[in-house]
Design an enzyme around this catalytic site. Sequence first.
Site, PDB file in Angstrom:
ATOM      1  N   GLU A 149      18.043  28.719   9.818  1.00  0.00           N
ATOM      2  CA  GLU A 149      17.210  29.095  10.960  1.00  0.00           C
ATOM      3  C   GLU A 149      15.854  28.406  10.885  1.00  0.00           C
ATOM      4  OE1 GLU A 149      18.369  33.721  11.488  1.00  0.00           O
ATOM      5  OE2 GLU A 149      18.355  32.798   9.513  1.00  0.00           O
ATOM      6  N   ASP A 207      22.821  30.714  14.775  1.00  0.00           N
ATOM      7  CA  ASP A 207      21.588  30.334  15.463  1.00  0.00           C
ATOM      8  C   ASP A 207      20.923  29.109  14.871  1.00  0.00           C
ATOM      9  OD1 ASP A 207      21.006  31.782  13.194  1.00  0.00           O
ATOM     10  OD2 ASP A 207      19.481  33.052  14.119  1.00  0.00           O
TER      11      ASP A 207
END
Length: 420
Positions: A149, A207
Site C-alpha cells: 500500500e 489495494d
Amino acid sequence: MAKKTQDGESRLFLFLESVVVMSLLAFSLASCNVPTDSFPEASSPEAPVSARSQVELAELEVQPEPSAPILSRNGYAGKAIACPFPQHTSYVVNAILPDHRTREQLDTDTVRAYEDWKSAYLVEVPVESGASLYRVAFSAAQPDRTVSEGIGYGMMIAVSMAGHDPSARQYFDGLWRFARQHPSSIDSRLTAWQVPENPAGDANAFDGDADMALALLMADKQWGSDGAVDYGNEAVRVITALRESAIGPDSALPMLGDWVDPEGERHNQFTPRSSDFMLANFRAFSNVDAHWLPVIDASLSVIQEMQRDYSAETGLLPDFIEHDSLLKRFRPAQPGFLEGAHDGQYYYNAGRVPLRVAMDVLTSGDPTSLAIAGRLAKFAVKAVGDDPAAMGAGFGLDGSAIGNYFTSFFASPLAVALMT
C-alpha cells in the site's frame, strides 16, 4: 505463503501522512487523465478494449510540448512533463474548495505535506550497481518494513508531484523497480504485501497493486512509455493480473488478495474490504479492459446496500464486509474477521472510503457515487460541527466515536467528500 493480516491501528503512521498528501492533491487539482489510445490490449484474448470513456480519470488541458527534450537533475531525458503540478484544472463536477485558503496557499500546503512525507517515509535502497531503488518506510517504529500500500501511495504521489519535484520520475521508477523485486508468491505479476517477506512468501493485497496500476497509467500520460520503464505495458500487465487473480469470478467484487479462494468458507469472493472499492481506479482500468465495468457496478451496488441497511443516517461503511448466503445480503464483518475487534466498524480501512468515492465523483461525475459521497459529507458536517478538530478516530456505523482523539487519517478523506 502468508496472507495479509495487519492490525489496522498499526498502519496509522503509514496511512496518516500518505492519505493526507493524497487528499491535499485533490485540493490542488493535480491529477492527470489517463489516455487509452497508446495502450496494448489486455492479455486475455476474450477481453475487449472499451471505447474511450466520456469522462476519464480527470479533465486536463495538456500543455504543448517544447521541441527540445528536457533533462532534469535526476538524469532523465525525455519529453516535457504533460501534467506538471499544479494544473489548476477543473474537475468534472463543480468541486468545492476550502474558502479560507487561496489556491496558491493550497498548493503550498500540498508541497509542504509532500516534502514532509518524502523526508519521513521515502527511503533510497542501497544498490551496488544499476538503477536506483526506493521504498516507503512503514513507520518510525518500523523503518525497515514496507507494505505494498505504501508503494502504491508513493507512486501515486510521485507522478502527481512531477513539475514540482525534478526527481519525481526517479522516485517513481525506483519504487516500481522495488515492487518488481518483491513479487507475490501467488501471482508473480503482483506485489508481495509486505517486505521483508515471510520465509514462505507473501501474497498480494488488492489495494496496493490497484494503486500501482493507476499510477502506471498516469505515468504513461505524464512522461510517455518510451523510457527505461514501459509504463503502459506494465500497467496492462498488473490490471490483467488483478482481474484474473483478485476479482471474484461470480461476484465481480475485489477480493482481499490473490490468496483468497473464491469459494472459501471464511474469506471468499463475497467478503471485500470496503476501502478496495477503488472506483476511479476501476474506471481507468475499464478503458483498457471492459471487464472492469461490472466491477464498478458490483462495488457501487454493495456500497448502496450497506448504506441503506446499516448506515442510513451516516453513510459509513465497515472495514470488512461479509455475505449471508441464506439471506442473500451483505452485512458488516464480525470482530476478528481478519484484522481485529473493529473489523465491522468504520476504522483504519474504511476511513479511506470517502477519498475513493469522492475521487470517482470528481473525475467521472457518476451520480451514484455522488449520492454515496453526499451521505458521507453530511455525516462529516454533523460529526464536527464548526470544529474539524472534533473529528473522532473511528466510528460505529451509527456514528458513535470509537477513539476520542483527532487524526487526519479520518478527517482528510472526509474533507475530500465535502468537495463534492
